[in-house]
Design a protein around this motif. Structure first.
Motif, short mmCIF file in Angstrom:
data_model
loop_
_atom_site.label_atom_id
_atom_site.label_comp_id
_atom_site.label_asym_id
_atom_site.label_seq_id
_atom_site.Cartn_x
_atom_site.Cartn_y
_atom_site.Cartn_z
N UNK A 51 0.86 -1.18 0.00
CA UNK A 51 0.00 0.00 0.00
C UNK A 51 0.91 1.24 0.00
N UNK A 52 1.05 1.93 -1.14
CA UNK A 52 1.93 3.08 -1.20
C UNK A 52 1.18 4.42 -1.27
N UNK A 53 1.92 5.49 -1.12
CA UNK A 53 1.44 6.83 -1.45
C UNK A 53 1.50 7.00 -2.96
N UNK A 62 -5.07 12.46 -3.97
CA UNK A 62 -6.42 12.37 -3.42
C UNK A 62 -6.95 10.94 -3.40
N UNK A 63 -6.06 9.97 -3.63
CA UNK A 63 -6.48 8.57 -3.62
C UNK A 63 -5.30 7.68 -3.28
N UNK A 64 -5.61 6.42 -2.97
CA UNK A 64 -4.60 5.41 -2.71
C UNK A 64 -4.88 4.18 -3.56
N UNK A 65 -3.82 3.62 -4.16
CA UNK A 65 -3.88 2.35 -4.85
C UNK A 65 -3.24 1.28 -3.98
N UNK A 66 -3.47 0.02 -4.31
CA UNK A 66 -2.79 -1.10 -3.65
C UNK A 66 -2.33 -2.09 -4.70
N UNK A 67 -1.38 -2.94 -4.32
CA UNK A 67 -0.83 -3.95 -5.22
C UNK A 67 -0.72 -5.27 -4.46
N UNK A 68 -1.07 -6.37 -5.14
CA UNK A 68 -1.01 -7.69 -4.52
C UNK A 68 -0.16 -8.63 -5.36
N UNK A 69 0.43 -9.63 -4.68
CA UNK A 69 1.29 -10.57 -5.37
C UNK A 69 1.31 -11.91 -4.64
N UNK A 70 1.37 -13.02 -5.38
CA UNK A 70 1.50 -14.33 -4.73
C UNK A 70 2.95 -14.68 -4.42
N UNK A 80 -7.60 2.87 -6.69
CA UNK A 80 -8.45 3.73 -5.85
C UNK A 80 -9.19 2.94 -4.76
N UNK A 81 -8.42 2.26 -3.94
CA UNK A 81 -9.02 1.53 -2.82
C UNK A 81 -9.60 2.50 -1.79
N UNK A 127 -9.63 4.15 7.93
CA UNK A 127 -10.66 3.64 7.04
C UNK A 127 -10.78 2.13 7.25
N UNK A 128 -11.90 1.55 6.86
CA UNK A 128 -12.14 0.14 7.10
C UNK A 128 -12.77 -0.50 5.88
N UNK A 129 -12.48 -1.78 5.67
CA UNK A 129 -13.04 -2.53 4.56
C UNK A 129 -13.14 -4.00 4.94
N UNK A 130 -13.92 -4.74 4.17
CA UNK A 130 -14.07 -6.17 4.41
C UNK A 130 -13.06 -7.00 3.63
N UNK A 131 -12.35 -6.37 2.70
CA UNK A 131 -11.35 -7.05 1.89
C UNK A 131 -10.09 -6.18 1.82
N UNK A 132 -8.93 -6.79 1.66
CA UNK A 132 -7.69 -6.00 1.63
C UNK A 132 -7.62 -5.03 0.45
N UNK A 133 -8.38 -5.33 -0.62
CA UNK A 133 -8.39 -4.43 -1.78
C UNK A 133 -9.50 -3.40 -1.70
#
Length: 326
Positions: A51-53, A62-70, A80-81, A127-133
Motif C-alpha cells: 500500500x503506497x502513497x 487524493x487517492x490510494x492504490x494497492x498492489x497484490x502478489x503471490x 483507488x481503494x 478507514x475500514x473494509x471487508x477485503x484488503x483491496x
C-alpha cells in the motif's frame, strides 16, 4: 495458399503464434510501474500486499492504490481503494497508508491534508473494509489524531501489534515520533497507566517514516533520515526491550547507491511467514530524475548478523527471486 489462409485466420482471431514469454526470474526494481512512495507491505493469507502513497503534487494526492502478489515478483494493481470522496474531511495529500487486519476486517490508517498547525483540519485517519483491496470507507468520520503532540506532525503512521495483542500507533513528522495505544475497535486512543496519551520515542537522527517489528524478543525500531527530495534520504534503526525504547541509533540500513538510485527511504519490512527470510520494501528515485515526486517502489533482501544487527542493504536493479508463502 491454404497455409496463408490459416495464418490470416489465426491473426484475425487474435491467437499469437509466437512462443510464450519467459517467466520473470526476479521482481526487478521497481517492482511495478508508476510514481509511488512510502510503501507499507503486509501479508494476508498467502498473498503479499503493498500500500503506497501516490507520488504526485499534494493536490493530486487524493487517492490510494494497492498492489497484490503471490510471490513478490508478479504484482496486480487495485485502483483507488480509498479516495477523498469517501473521507469527507480529507481533501489532499493522502500519505503513507498503514494496514492492519483485525477481527476479520481491514483497517487502513492514513495521513491527509499535510496540516501545519493545530488549527488546520486534517491529520491521521482510519478507514475500514471487508477485503484488503477495499473499497475502504471512513471508520470514525474524523481524524484520529489532528493535533501536534510533543512536536510531532500527525503523519507517517504505523500500527504495531505487540505479542500481548495490544495495538500501538507510532507516527510523526518534523523530527518527532510518538507512540500511543489504540483502543479495541480503533475508534480512539487509550491513555497509558500514568494518564498520558502520547509518549515520545524520538531517537537521534529521526525525521519521519517510523516502522517497528519484533524479532527474537527484541523491538526493532526503524525510521527515515534526511530530506525526502534529496539524495541523502536514508533509513536507520535501533533495538529496544519494549515498544517504548529507549532507542539508541545503531546504524544505517538503507541509503542511495550513486550507480543504482538516489533518495532510498521510507520503508516497511516483510517477514515471510514461517521463515527467517526478511525483505525491505522502500521507495527510491531513479538516476537522472530531478522531480521530487518521481519515486518508485522497490524490494531488496534484508539480513541480520550473528548479533542480531541488521546488515546494510544493497539496493539492486534485480530485486528479489519469487517467494511463495507456504
Amino acid at each position: 495458399m491454404q497455409k496463408r489462409i490459416f495464418l490470416w485466420f489465426f491473426l484475425l482471431i487474435g491467437i499469437s503464434t509466437a512462443a510464450p514469454a519467459q517467466e520473470k526470474k526476479t521482481s526487478g526494481n521497481p517492482v511495478f510501474p508508476g510514481w509511488y512512495a512510502d510503501p507499507e507491505a503486509a501479508v494476508f493469507g498467502k498473498t503479499y500486499w503493498i500500500y503506497p502513497t501516490y507520488s504526485a503534487k499534494y493536490n493530486q494526492q487524493v487517492f490510494l492504490d494497492a498492489f497484490s502478489s503471490p510471490d513478490l515478483v508478479n504484482w496486480t494493481k487495485h485502483e483507488r481503494i480509498l479516495d477523498t470522496s469517501s473521507i469527507k474531511w480529507a481533501w489532499r495529500a493522502m500519505w503513507a497508508p498503514a494496514i492492519v487486519k483485525k477481527d476479520g476486517r481491514y483497517f487502513l490508517f492514513f495521513g491527509a491534508n499535510d496540516i501545519q498547525n493545530d488549527s488546520a483540519k486534517g491529520g491521521i485517519g482510519v478507514a475500514v473494509a471487508d477485503k484488503p483491496e477495499g473499497p475502504f470507507r471512513d471508520h470514525i468520520g474524523k481524524p484520529l489524531i489532528d493535533k501536534f503532540y510533543n512536536g510531532a506532525q500527525p503523519i507517517d503512521q504505523f500500527v504495531f501489534r505487540d505479542s500481548d495483542n495490544q495495538y500501538y500507533i507510532i507516527y510523526g513528522g518534523w523530527r518527532h515520533c510518538n507512540i500511543a495505544r489504540l483502543n479495541k475497535d480503533f475508534t480512539a486512543l487509550e491513555p497509558f497507566s500514568d494518564g498520558t496519551t502520547f509518549r515520545s520515542i524520538t531517537p537521534e537522527g529521526y525525521v519521519e517514516g517510523p516502522f517497528m517489528f519484533k524479532k527474537d524478543g527484541k523491538y526493532y525500531f526503524m525510521w527515515s533520515e534526511g530530506g525526502w527530495t534529496g539524495p541523502n534520504y536514508q533509513v536507520a534503526y535501533a533495538i529496544g526491550d519494549s515498544p517504548f525504547g529507549p532507542f539508541k541509533r545503531i546504524g544505517t540500513v538503507l541509503k542511495q547507491d550513486p550507480l543504482v538510485a538516489t533518495g532510498a527511504g521510507h520503508h516497511s519490512v516483510i517477514n515471510v511467514p514461517g521463515t527467517d527470510e526478511w525483505y525491505i520494501v522502500y521507495h527510491r528515485r531513479p538516476l537522472g530524475e530531478t522531480d521530487g515526486n518521481h519515486r518508485v517502489v522497490c524490494i531488496d533482501k534484508m539480513v541480520f548478523n550473528e548479533k542480531g544487527e541488521i546488515e546494510p542493504v544493497k539496493i539492486t536493479f534485480e530485486g528479489v527471486a519469487p517467494r511463495l508463502i507456504k
